[in-house]
Design an enzyme around this catalytic site. Structure first.
Site, PDB file in Angstrom:
ATOM      1  N   HIS A 154       0.702  -1.134  -0.305  1.00  0.00           N
ATOM      2  CA  HIS A 154      -0.595   0.267  -0.016  1.00  0.00           C
ATOM      3  C   HIS A 154       0.739   1.361  -0.424  1.00  0.00           C
ATOM      4  O   HIS A 154       2.060   0.949  -0.415  1.00  0.00           O
ATOM      5  CB  HIS A 154      -1.539   0.087   1.138  1.00  0.00           C
ATOM      6  CG  HIS A 154      -0.663  -0.602   1.925  1.00  0.00           C
ATOM      7  ND1 HIS A 154       0.423   0.542   3.443  1.00  0.00           N
ATOM      8  CD2 HIS A 154      -0.334  -1.494   3.177  1.00  0.00           C
ATOM      9  CE1 HIS A 154       1.003   0.426   4.274  1.00  0.00           C
ATOM     10  NE2 HIS A 154       0.565  -1.085   4.195  1.00  0.00           N
ATOM     11  N   HIS A 161       3.927   1.258   2.104  1.00  0.00           N
ATOM     12  CA  HIS A 161       5.220   0.509   1.747  1.00  0.00           C
ATOM     13  C   HIS A 161       6.144   1.071   0.089  1.00  0.00           C
ATOM     14  O   HIS A 161       7.210   1.261   0.492  1.00  0.00           O
ATOM     15  CB  HIS A 161       4.660  -0.673   1.034  1.00  0.00           C
ATOM     16  CG  HIS A 161       4.443  -1.928   1.747  1.00  0.00           C
ATOM     17  ND1 HIS A 161       2.610  -2.444   2.086  1.00  0.00           N
ATOM     18  CD2 HIS A 161       5.175  -1.942   2.886  1.00  0.00           C
ATOM     19  CE1 HIS A 161       2.938  -3.133   2.511  1.00  0.00           C
ATOM     20  NE2 HIS A 161       3.756  -3.261   3.641  1.00  0.00           N
TER      21      HIS A 161
END
Ligand code: PAF
Length: 283
Positions: A34, A37
């Protein structure tokens, strides 16, 4: 972008990069990437000559009744995000290769792993410290990036790297939140629309404590009580822990200050979510 599944091949690729004088930036993950990250990957891209992402749902950091089997996975989607973020190598080994029969070694960071998530998830941080050490030995990074949402994990990894003299710079990156305040997490995918509303209680409790701290409240017990009441007013929310601790030692405090960490884990339905804030941080 190169996708590598074998440990030997990854070690060989790392060796070639090292010989060519390339600095390796590394983002270890369990996948289902997501924006949180992606922020680590973009920072890694700007700091390293070469950027390696690992995707490995690490079985030894899950307890027997935890969500290992249902942990969300989407390698194709992860690779698309990795490409956009300029990843050079995705390392995605199998559990059988990482933990062959006979595997029996563990890394344990003692005191820092005892409270908070360590108390609710016995053995979890041994699993994290062991896999991160193993990944460092495979990927040979010069720097590795971790999100501050897992504050205790980051503290444990920093301690481990210092204690074992591992030649890796550890970079902690800010928590990334949805527009409504929910901290980004792969586990948010488990939430129904109603549960997602209840999940906002974590960031709302953080906001409440930060506001009261800014208004001059210093008593930890009173701050904890206000935050607990806010969360327990939400349907389907049960508190695993909600604590105010010294950010460096993780010892409990009775009076809070800028170096106090507020950390909480709340179970919404069957999904356990964590969040935290350092009271002295700007947000
Ligand atoms: O934070 C995570 O995603 C995991 O704990 C990590 C660091 C990749 C180890 O499995």
């Amino acid at each position: 972008m190169n996708i590598i599944t074998s440990i030997a091949e990854m070690q060989q690729a790392a060796l070639l990069l090292k010989r060519a004088g390339k600095g390796i930036a590394f983002v270890p993950t369990m996948g289902y990437l997501h924006e949180g990250h992606a922020s680590l990957l973009r920072e890694g891209r700007s700091r390293g000559d070469s950027l390696v992402l690992s995707i490995f749902v690490n079985p030894i950091q899950f307890g027997p009744s935890e969500d290992l089997e249902r942990y969300p996975r989407n390698l194709e989607g992860d690779c698309a995000i990795a490409r956009e973020c300029g990843v050079d190598i995705v390392f995605t080994p199998t559990a059988a290769e990482m933990y062959p029969p006979g595997f029996q070694t563990a890394i344990r960071v003692k005191e820092l792993a005892l409270p908070l998530c360590g108390a609710s998830r016995p053995g979890h941080f041994d699993g994290v410290a062991t896999v991160v050490t193993k990944l460092f030995n495979i990927v040979q990074p010069d720097l590795a990036l971790f999100g501050k949402k897992d504050f205790q994990q980051l503290a444990i990894i920093r301690r481990m790297v210092a204690d074992l003299s591992l030649p890796v710079e550890i970079v902690g990156m800010p928590i990334v939140r949805e527009a409504d305040g929910l901290a980004m997490s792969s586990r948010n995918a488990y939430l129904s629309p109603d549960q997602r509303q209840s999940a906002l209680s974590l960031s709302k409790a953080i906001r409440l404590v930060r506001e009261r701290y800014a208004a001059g409240e210093r008593n930890a017990a009173r701050l904890i009580e206000a935050a607990r009441n806010l969360i327990l007013a939400k349907p389907a929310a049960t508190i695993d822990y909600l604590e105010l601790r010294d950010a460096a030692t993780l010892a409990t405090v009775s009076d809070v200050s800028d170096t106090t960490l507020m950390a909480l884990a709340v179970i919404i339905g069957t999904t356990r979510l964590i969040d935290n804030t350092l009271l002295g941080d700007e947000r």
